[in-house]
Design a protein around this motif. Structure first.
Motif, short mmCIF file in Angstrom:
data_model
loop_
_atom_site.label_atom_id
_atom_site.label_comp_id
_atom_site.label_asym_id
_atom_site.label_seq_id
_atom_site.Cartn_x
_atom_site.Cartn_y
_atom_site.Cartn_z
N SER A 365 0.83 -1.21 0.00
CA SER A 365 0.00 0.00 0.00
C SER A 365 0.86 1.25 0.00
O SER A 365 0.57 2.22 -0.73
N GLN A 366 1.91 1.27 0.77
CA GLN A 366 2.83 2.41 0.81
C GLN A 366 3.38 2.70 -0.59
O GLN A 366 3.42 3.86 -1.04
N ALA A 431 -11.01 10.29 -11.58
CA ALA A 431 -9.62 10.60 -11.92
C ALA A 431 -9.41 12.10 -12.02
O ALA A 431 -8.37 12.62 -11.60
N ALA A 432 -10.40 12.81 -12.54
CA ALA A 432 -10.27 14.26 -12.70
C ALA A 432 -10.23 14.98 -11.36
O ALA A 432 -9.61 16.05 -11.24
N ASP A 433 -10.87 14.42 -10.34
CA ASP A 433 -10.96 15.08 -9.04
C ASP A 433 -9.93 14.59 -8.04
O ASP A 433 -9.83 15.14 -6.93
N LEU A 434 -9.18 13.55 -8.39
CA LEU A 434 -8.16 13.05 -7.47
C LEU A 434 -7.12 14.13 -7.22
O LEU A 434 -6.63 14.77 -8.16
N SER A 435 -6.75 14.33 -5.97
CA SER A 435 -5.82 15.40 -5.61
C SER A 435 -4.68 14.86 -4.75
O SER A 435 -4.74 13.76 -4.22
N LEU A 436 -3.65 15.68 -4.62
CA LEU A 436 -2.56 15.32 -3.72
C LEU A 436 -3.06 15.19 -2.29
O LEU A 436 -2.51 14.39 -1.51
N THR A 437 -4.07 15.94 -1.93
CA THR A 437 -4.64 15.81 -0.58
C THR A 437 -5.16 14.40 -0.36
O THR A 437 -4.93 13.80 0.70
N HIS A 438 -5.87 13.86 -1.34
CA HIS A 438 -6.34 12.47 -1.23
C HIS A 438 -5.15 11.53 -1.04
O HIS A 438 -5.11 10.71 -0.10
N VAL A 439 -4.19 11.62 -1.95
CA VAL A 439 -3.09 10.65 -1.99
C VAL A 439 -2.25 10.72 -0.72
O VAL A 439 -1.98 9.70 -0.07
N LYS A 443 -1.91 8.07 2.33
CA LYS A 443 -0.58 7.50 2.58
C LYS A 443 -0.21 7.71 4.05
O LYS A 443 0.37 6.81 4.70
N TYR A 444 -0.53 8.87 4.60
CA TYR A 444 -0.26 9.13 6.02
C TYR A 444 -0.95 8.08 6.90
O TYR A 444 -0.34 7.52 7.83
N ILE A 445 -2.21 7.80 6.61
CA ILE A 445 -2.96 6.80 7.39
C ILE A 445 -2.30 5.43 7.26
O ILE A 445 -2.12 4.71 8.26
N ALA A 446 -1.93 5.06 6.02
CA ALA A 446 -1.33 3.75 5.80
C ALA A 446 0.02 3.60 6.49
O ALA A 446 0.43 2.49 6.83
N GLN A 447 0.73 4.70 6.67
CA GLN A 447 2.05 4.66 7.30
C GLN A 447 2.02 4.99 8.78
O GLN A 447 3.06 4.90 9.45
N TRP A 448 0.85 5.32 9.31
CA TRP A 448 0.74 5.74 10.70
C TRP A 448 1.27 4.66 11.64
O TRP A 448 0.99 3.48 11.47
N ALA A 449 2.08 5.08 12.59
CA ALA A 449 2.60 4.25 13.68
C ALA A 449 3.79 3.38 13.29
O ALA A 449 4.30 2.65 14.13
N TRP A 450 4.27 3.45 12.03
CA TRP A 450 5.43 2.61 11.71
C TRP A 450 6.42 3.25 10.73
O TRP A 450 7.62 3.17 10.94
N ALA A 451 5.95 3.93 9.67
CA ALA A 451 6.87 4.47 8.65
C ALA A 451 7.21 5.92 8.98
O ALA A 451 6.92 6.84 8.22
#
Length: 532
Positions: A365-366, A431-439, A443-451
């Motif tokens: 996921s990271q 795809a048109a509305d995907l933003s860096l905020t989403h990504v 990613k922050y949530i997926a990496q929380w507590a370890w990365a």
């Protein structure tokens, strides 16, 4: 004749670079104490691997207790009204807090890795040599991303008492060179390549050369993506490296723990037996990323499987700007084990905070979020959306898997709940509305507590509170600079950890002076990699 470092007693061995002690010729009588007629003076190359991998998984977590307060993963109030030094983006004077990666890359792993690689090359064990190159690259990657300038060229020169720093630009170049060497060796099947020889001591991949090859490509992608502010940044190269790396959660680099020994040596660093994070609490920032505040009122099903409720059953965070008196007792979040006080050994826990939780070093996921960012920055929105969706979906599965590692007291996220979450356009837009905020938020949530190092790098690459050019909103919505910064910062945010105190500030001050390392605000000096 210079004495091989592996034959110096352990406490003295750590003094080389870690404390500046070098043993030269003329010491033969003293060194005779190291000769043991009843035990071998050398060991087979594979025996080095297990303890090295332990530190690869664990070192970052030691420092994560402190970096995690910079990134607002968690907070540790120092009193009733005062935010701690680290919550204010400071550091502890005359302390090795925040120096574990430095210590382990140079000492715990250090010469042991050099010896392992030398033996592997001499015996044509290209798979083990490739793993060694990948781990060496991992070390320089982590230390430079954390501390900036570091010692590479002179690191293991036993003739020296002091050690000059190399630039961060060189550190990144060397990391990429080592990864190319890792890839070249891990692609080989000739010589003495033998999975059975590695299986017993490779606790991560059981000697599977092909998975280590994917790991090397994943670390290459991560390293290349750090160049995002540089004119030399090549998103296509990042995407290509990700595509050669992990293909599913089955490739995740995870270290297992048995979690049963009386001395806790085989337990997860975050588990209740180790008691390393009992007093820490989640922040408002991470809760608000998941409770609907940041994304259109949509509650993330992972919140109740990753974070801890308060005694009243509600999910709240602590304000990292204040001490312990901000909320009534029944509204203060429990510890990460899910309890008000100390969770004892054997009690049910949650997510990555159980004694037997398999601990991540790198995940699918990271890497998918890294691919999504690179694709979005290059304008390839279709690729970005698919990678982003893969990242969110696979991390939900990752959370479920980790909550099964040690019979944690958490209900798995059912398929219907997962599907409903992914179908919500506030979470997975077009795809048109995907933003860096989403990504970057996911990613922050997926990496929380370890990365911790990668999360901090992301925040620094986007200037902590930088804006998404597409939406005009913060890339990390709700992240706020502490209201009262550490006094020595002179009003500036933290950009690096200072080098380890008991090696550099005690033994290596002349080299520190050459990079400005003794300035009171050195921790606020921007890294080379995060500047245009």
């Amino acid at each position: 004749m210079r004495t091989p470092l592996r034959m110096i007693p352990k406490l003295l061995r750590g003094a080389v670079l870690g404390g500046g002690l070098t043993l030269a010729s003329g010491c033969q009588n003293f060194l005779d104490v190291n000769e043991n007629p009843n035990a071998p003076q050398t060991v087979s190359a594979n025996l080095y691997l297990a303890p090295i991998l332990h530190w690869v998984a664990t070192s970052e977590q030691f420092d994560g207790r402190f970096i995690g307060r910079y990134t607002q993963n968690w907070t540790l109030p120092s009193g009733a009204t005062l935010a701690s030094t680290w919550d204010r983006m400071g550091y502890d004077l005359t302390s090795d807090n925040g120096g574990q990666l430095w210590r382990d890359v140079y000492w715990s792993i250090g010469q042991n890795l050099v010896d392992m690689m030398d033996k592997a090359e001499a015996e044509e064990r290209w798979d083990l040599l490739g793993i060694g190159y990948a781990i060496k690259a991992w070390g320089w990657h982590k230390v430079t991303a954390t501390h900036g300038e570091l010692i590479i060229k002179q690191a293991f020169d036993q003739t020296r008492f002091t050690f000059d720093y190399d630039s961060q630009e060189f550190a990144y170049q060397e990391t990429l060179r080592l990864l190319d060497e890792a890839i070249k060796n891990l692609q080989r099947t000739d010589g003495a390549v033998n999975q059975a020889y590695l299986t017993r001591f490779d606790r991560v991949y059981s000697g599977d050369r092909t998975k280590w090859l994917k790991f090397a490509y994943g670390l290459k992608a991560m390293t290349l993506n750090h160049y995002s502010k540089k004119s030399s940044y090549k998103p296509a190269d990042v995407i290509a490296a990700v595509d050669l790396s992990f293909t599913s959660n089955a490739d995740d680099a995870l270290l297992p723990y048995s979690g049963t020994s009386a001395d806790n040596a085989d337990g997860n660093f975050w588990g209740p037996r180790r008691n390393n994070i009992t007093n820490y609490r989640q922040t408002n920032f991470v809760v608000n990323l998941m409770n609907g505040t940041a994304f259109g009122g949509v509650v993330d099903p992972r919140m109740s499987r990753m974070l801890a409720p308060a005694p009243d059953g509600q999910y709240r965070g602590r304000d990292n700007n204040v001490g312990t008196t901000a909320l009534p007792a029944n509204q203060l979040p429990n510890n990460f084990y899910g309890y008000v006080g100390t969770a004892g050994a054997g009690q049910p826990s949650r997510y990555l905070f159980a004694d037997k939780s398999r601990f991540p070093i790198m995940t699918y996921s990271q890497l998918q979020f890294i691919k999504a960012e690179a694709a979005l920055r290059s304008g390839n929105r279709g690729v970005a959306l698919q990678a982003y969706t893969n990242g969110v979906s696979s991390h939900i599965d990752f959370v479920n898997a980790r909550n099964l590692d040690d019979a944690q007291a958490v209900t798995p996220i059912p398929a219907a709940e997962k599907n409903a979450f992914l179908a919500n356009t506030a979470i997975v837009p077009s795809a048109a509305d995907l933003s860096l905020t989403h990504v970057m938020s996911q990613k922050y949530i997926a990496q929380w507590a370890w990365a911790h190092v990668e999360t901090w790098m992301d925040l620094r690459r986007y200037d902590y509170t930088g804006l998404d050019p597409q939406t005009g909103q913060q890339v990390f919505p709700g992240f706020a600079i502490p209201t009262t910064l550490f006094a020595d910062n002179n009003g500036k945010v933290v950009q690096r950890l200072r080098p380890r105190y008991n090696s550099e500030y005690v033994w290596n001050t002349a080299a520190l002076d050459a990079i400005g390392g003794r300035a009171a605000d050195f921790q606020t000096k921007p890294l080379w990699i995060t500047q245009p």
